[in-house]
Scaffold this active site. Sequence first.
Site, PDB file in Angstrom:
ATOM      1  N   ASP A   7       0.885  -1.165   0.000  1.00  0.00           N
ATOM      2  CA  ASP A   7       0.000   0.000   0.000  1.00  0.00           C
ATOM      3  C   ASP A   7       0.924   1.216   0.000  1.00  0.00           C
ATOM      4  O   ASP A   7       1.422   1.623   1.046  1.00  0.00           O
ATOM      5  CB  ASP A   7      -0.904  -0.009   1.230  1.00  0.00           C
ATOM      6  N   GLU A  68      -1.111  -1.283  -4.866  1.00  0.00           N
ATOM      7  CA  GLU A  68      -2.331  -0.515  -5.105  1.00  0.00           C
ATOM      8  C   GLU A  68      -2.117   0.431  -6.271  1.00  0.00           C
ATOM      9  O   GLU A  68      -1.134   1.176  -6.314  1.00  0.00           O
ATOM     10  CB  GLU A  68      -2.708   0.288  -3.857  1.00  0.00           C
ATOM     11  N   ASP A 141      -2.658   1.277   6.897  1.00  0.00           N
ATOM     12  CA  ASP A 141      -1.820   0.994   5.719  1.00  0.00           C
ATOM     13  C   ASP A 141      -1.360  -0.469   5.727  1.00  0.00           C
ATOM     14  O   ASP A 141      -1.248  -1.101   4.683  1.00  0.00           O
ATOM     15  CB  ASP A 141      -0.586   1.908   5.697  1.00  0.00           C
TER      16      ASP A 141
END
Length: 186
Positions: A7, A68, A141
């Site tokens: 992330d 991501e 996160d």
Amino acid sequence: MRVLGVDPGLTRCGVGVVEGVAGRPLTMVGVGVVRTPADAELGHRLVAIEQGIEAWLDEHRPEFVAVERVFSQHNVRTVMGTAQASAVAMLCAARRGIPVALHTPSEVKAAVTGSGRADKAQVGAMVTRLLRLDAPPKPADAADALALAICHIWRTPAQNRLQQAVALHAAQAAKAAQASSKGRIA
């Protein structure tokens, strides 16, 4: 299958490793955050993220890296930092020959919670449940990185079947076109 989920972020880059196959219970191998000081020079922050991701790759030896996909937000500065951290993760994986997959936030949310509009708390709760953890990973996160890895494990079999079907269709179409052109020449 062992997947490192990333992330991306400049201040907190979530990382999480999940192992398993679609349709079977998954196992969390590791979870954490690569942190950089907000007041540090950008180049130094990117080097710190690279070193952190390299350490995770060395320790956990994933077969895939799921990152991501950066999407447009109103805050261009945030998007730029996220994109830069994302590029570092992709570079680290590519340098080692590890395949990289990009998943949008809504794809990840839908895969893990069933809704592409789920909030952070819902994602954290489902990650906790799916990986049989005692508590949601903190910060968010870290939970998001695990969700990326889970999404990749679950989506890969379907994506592979789709790619195989497309390849088969293309081969059949090429064969039909070749047969048709031979018929015109004769």
